[in-house]
Write a protein that holds these residues in place. Structure first.
Motif, PDB file in Angstrom:
ATOM      1  N   ASP A 102       0.849  -1.184   0.000  1.00 14.58           N
ATOM      2  CA  ASP A 102       0.000   0.000   0.000  1.00 14.58           C
ATOM      3  C   ASP A 102       0.885   1.235   0.000  1.00 14.58           C
ATOM      4  O   ASP A 102       1.401   1.637   1.041  1.00 14.58           O
ATOM      5  N   HIS A 103       1.059   1.801  -1.165  1.00 12.98           N
ATOM      6  CA  HIS A 103       1.928   2.961  -1.280  1.00 12.98           C
ATOM      7  C   HIS A 103       1.167   4.272  -1.142  1.00 12.98           C
ATOM      8  O   HIS A 103       1.749   5.337  -1.186  1.00 12.98           O
ATOM      9  N   ARG A 104      -0.165   4.169  -0.989  1.00 13.30           N
ATOM     10  CA  ARG A 104      -0.919   5.401  -0.803  1.00 13.30           C
ATOM     11  C   ARG A 104      -0.631   6.009   0.552  1.00 13.30           C
ATOM     12  O   ARG A 104      -0.490   7.205   0.703  1.00 13.30           O
ATOM     13  N   TRP A 105      -0.534   5.142   1.567  1.00 13.16           N
ATOM     14  CA  TRP A 105      -0.368   5.640   2.934  1.00 13.16           C
ATOM     15  C   TRP A 105       1.083   5.627   3.389  1.00 13.16           C
ATOM     16  O   TRP A 105       1.463   6.403   4.242  1.00 13.16           O
ATOM     17  N   GLU A 110      11.839   3.333   3.499  1.00 12.16           N
ATOM     18  CA  GLU A 110      12.034   2.266   4.498  1.00 12.16           C
ATOM     19  C   GLU A 110      10.718   1.559   4.787  1.00 12.16           C
ATOM     20  O   GLU A 110      10.671   0.330   4.942  1.00 12.16           O
ATOM     21  N   ALA A 111       9.628   2.337   4.866  1.00  8.32           N
ATOM     22  CA  ALA A 111       8.315   1.747   5.142  1.00  8.32           C
ATOM     23  C   ALA A 111       7.910   0.823   3.995  1.00  8.32           C
ATOM     24  O   ALA A 111       7.387  -0.272   4.216  1.00  8.32           O
ATOM     25  N   ARG A 112       8.184   1.257   2.772  1.00  7.15           N
ATOM     26  CA  ARG A 112       7.825   0.431   1.617  1.00  7.15           C
ATOM     27  C   ARG A 112       8.679  -0.833   1.548  1.00  7.15           C
ATOM     28  O   ARG A 112       8.197  -1.898   1.150  1.00  7.15           O
ATOM     29  N   ASN A 139      -1.803   1.804  -5.297  1.00  8.46           N
ATOM     30  CA  ASN A 139      -0.747   2.667  -5.847  1.00  8.46           C
ATOM     31  C   ASN A 139       0.596   1.949  -5.899  1.00  8.46           C
ATOM     32  O   ASN A 139       1.638   2.559  -5.690  1.00  8.46           O
ATOM     33  N   ALA A 140       0.553   0.667  -6.138  1.00  9.35           N
ATOM     34  CA  ALA A 140       1.798  -0.101  -6.106  1.00  9.35           C
ATOM     35  C   ALA A 140       1.781  -1.217  -7.155  1.00  9.35           C
ATOM     36  O   ALA A 140       2.280  -2.317  -6.919  1.00  9.35           O
ATOM     37  N   HIS A 141       1.206  -0.923  -8.309  1.00 10.14           N
ATOM     38  CA  HIS A 141       1.044  -2.003  -9.296  1.00 10.14           C
ATOM     39  C   HIS A 141       2.371  -2.497  -9.875  1.00 10.14           C
ATOM     40  O   HIS A 141       2.498  -3.682 -10.178  1.00 10.14           O
TER      41      HIS A 141
END
Ligand SMILES: [Zn+2]
Length: 269
Positions: A102-105, A110-112, A139-141
């Motif tokens: 989930d790249h929206r939030w 580092e979180a990704r 947001n991470a296709h």
């Protein structure tokens, strides 16, 4: 007519409404005959398992949701990943999920990276246990595609839950063996373009429906939490978009879900 809700957070629905059983009865009256309940963070796994077990029509999935990753320490994540295979078996889970990116939030690298590590580890677990996966991808296709095309992809397949990609991407994802697409509230929204186009583009044998309740209520119920009975509206909308009778859409998506989740568990294949 039988409807299969492939993604409903019944634990959250029940906690918020105060009467989950009444909502389940209401849903059964409009055709709900099976539901997958994903427990999405380690501290809800046992509770969801206990809540689904008494119901013949509720199936369990266990996983670590990408949005839950940031709340867990590295140690807690490792511990949960270590326990997950045993718990999946012990509770008779039909899938690993929901898992994903989930790249929206989460925008920080580092979180990704942590999300990616946890997603990949859970794909490996699904592969080892021969279970399908419930994928949350927002947001991470690009990264999601990379992972579902990797050696970690389970032979049992999986589903892109609440599919948010374009109709063009449907074709790309469809090259991944056993990967299905599930649609919920957004496909009904009055100004929606992307989800309806995607719902038309999916091959009949890859199509699933869900509520994602209590999230993403369908139109015209956007002013209240989504309910399991809203599956009927999703089914009607997807049937209309694909220009097939509701009964046909129900049977097709039922058969697809039955195949993916090997449901009911006793039937075997
Ligand atoms: Zn979900």
């Amino acid at each position: 007519m039988r409807l299969f809700d492939t993604h409903c957070h019944m634990d959250v629905v029940a906690a918020r409404s105060g009467d989950g059983d009444a909502l389940l009865r209401e849903a059964r009256q409009v055709g709900l005959a099976a539901m997958v309940v994903p427990a999405v963070q380690p501290d809800t796994w046992a509770r969801c398992a206990a809540a689904t077990h008494p119901h013949d029509d509720l199936a369990l999935a266990l996983g670590i949701h990408p949005q839950a990753v940031r709340d867990l320490s590295d140690e807690a994540l490792d511990d949960a990943l270590h326990q997950l295979p045993t718990l999946l078996r012990a509770h008779g889970a039909v899938a690993v999920g929901e898992i994903g990116l989930d790249h929206r939030w989460d925008k920080a690298p580092e979180a990704r990276a942590r999300q990616l590590r946890v997603f990949e580890a859970q794909l490996q677990i699904a592969r080892q246990l021969d279970l399908p996966v419930l994928i949350h991808g927002l947001n991470a296709h690009d990264q999601t595609l990379r992972l579902v095309r990797s050696a970690a992809w389970p032979a049992a397949g999986g589903v892109l839950h609440s599919y948010s990609g374009s109709a063009e991407l449907v074709e790309v994802y469809s090259r991944v063996e056993g990967l299905m697409f599930s649609f919920c509230g957004p496909v009904t929204w009055r100004n929606a373009r992307k989800a309806p186009a995607a719902a038309r583009a999916v091959a009949a044998d890859r199509l699933l429906i869900e509520t994602d309740a209590p999230y993403q209520p369908p139109w015209p119920h956007n002013d209240r939490p989504c309910r399991p009975s809203d599956l009927r509206l999703v089914a009607e909308t997807v049937a209309a978009l694909r220009e097939v009778p509701l009964e046909q859409l129900a049977e097709q998506t039922w058969a697809n879900a039955q195949r993916l989740f090997r449901w009911p568990p006793s039937s075997g294949t």
